[in-house]
Design a protein around this motif. Structure first.
Motif, PDB file in Angstrom:
ATOM      1  N   LEU A 220       0.824  -1.207   0.000  1.00  0.00           N
ATOM      2  CA  LEU A 220       0.000   0.000   0.000  1.00  0.00           C
ATOM      3  C   LEU A 220       0.859   1.258   0.000  1.00  0.00           C
ATOM      4  O   LEU A 220       0.529   2.252  -0.656  1.00  0.00           O
ATOM      5  CB  LEU A 220      -0.958  -0.004   1.199  1.00  0.00           C
ATOM      6  N   THR A 221       1.982   1.219   0.699  1.00  0.00           N
ATOM      7  CA  THR A 221       2.903   2.356   0.712  1.00  0.00           C
ATOM      8  C   THR A 221       3.469   2.582  -0.690  1.00  0.00           C
ATOM      9  O   THR A 221       3.493   3.713  -1.189  1.00  0.00           O
ATOM     10  CB  THR A 221       4.039   2.143   1.734  1.00  0.00           C
ATOM     11  N   ALA A 222       3.916   1.513  -1.330  1.00  0.00           N
ATOM     12  CA  ALA A 222       4.444   1.629  -2.695  1.00  0.00           C
ATOM     13  C   ALA A 222       3.375   2.179  -3.640  1.00  0.00           C
ATOM     14  O   ALA A 222       3.650   3.050  -4.470  1.00  0.00           O
ATOM     15  CB  ALA A 222       4.943   0.277  -3.190  1.00  0.00           C
ATOM     16  N   SER A 223       2.166   1.695  -3.483  1.00  0.00           N
ATOM     17  CA  SER A 223       1.060   2.139  -4.333  1.00  0.00           C
ATOM     18  C   SER A 223       0.714   3.606  -4.086  1.00  0.00           C
ATOM     19  O   SER A 223       0.619   4.401  -5.011  1.00  0.00           O
ATOM     20  CB  SER A 223      -0.159   1.250  -4.096  1.00  0.00           C
ATOM     21  N   LYS A 224       0.533   3.965  -2.821  1.00  0.00           N
ATOM     22  CA  LYS A 224       0.158   5.347  -2.475  1.00  0.00           C
ATOM     23  C   LYS A 224       1.223   6.363  -2.863  1.00  0.00           C
ATOM     24  O   LYS A 224       0.913   7.461  -3.300  1.00  0.00           O
ATOM     25  CB  LYS A 224      -0.145   5.472  -0.982  1.00  0.00           C
TER      26      LYS A 224
END
Length: 176
Positions: free
Chosen positions: A123-127
């Motif tokens: 989710l961090t990579a995506s956000k």
């Protein structure tokens, strides 16, 4: 220009070459992976198979914990923890390496495919729209299998990722 990657805190302690990149790098670290450092440092379970390597990595884990606990760094981290998905101001290790701590929140978005820490990394990579670095082939394979829309580099490809990488435009084209 700094290259940015999402990474688990323990990988920074485990792979020393991550601290001497050929270009400036910023590592976005989900806060939960920093908490894991304390468990690894104090736990009975070995981090590495070889006893000498395990002792060395645990010493590096202690050094990394001390870095995050320095007053200015601690203050930056505490500010980030006041709101979900907030990023800390950069924590400068040296001229080439900085860390950004992210108050990532697992929302079970990827269900049973990934554990909470893996989900936070994804989710961090995506956000943030940045690639993820991993040393876990099984995790990398599950990312591909689940068709998670994040770019992931194996730790063995770190220098390529720093020097050249795959541009977001090229990566998006390959997804079509």
């Amino acid at each position: 220009m700094r290259r940015r990657f999402v990474i688990e805190a323990v990988m920074v302690a485990t792979y020393g070459h991550l601290l001497v990149p050929s270009r400036p790098v910023d590592y976005a670290i989900p806060y939960s992976t920093i908490l894991e450092l304390y468990e690894m440092k104090d736990g009975e379970e070995a981090v590495m198979d070889d006893p000498e390597e395990d002792q060395h990595v645990k010493a590096k884990i202690s050094e990394l914990i001390s870095f995050f606990e320095e007053p200015l760094n601690r203050k930056k981290i505490e500010r980030a923890l006041q709101q979900p998905w907030r990023e800390s101001s950069p924590l400068l290790l040296n001229e080439q390496v900085s860390f950004t701590v992210v108050h990532a929140v697992d929302n079970a978005h990827y269900g049973e495919f990934f554990d909470p820490v893996e989900t936070e990394q994804l989710l961090t990579a995506s956000k943030l729209g940045i690639p993820l670095l991993s040393d876990q082939v099984e995790f990398e394979e599950r990312i591909v299998e689940a068709e998670v829309p994040v770019q992931v580099y194996d730790i063995e490809d770190f220098e390529f990722a720093v020097e050249e990488g795959i541009s977001p435009a090229d990566w998006e084209t390959s997804q079509d």
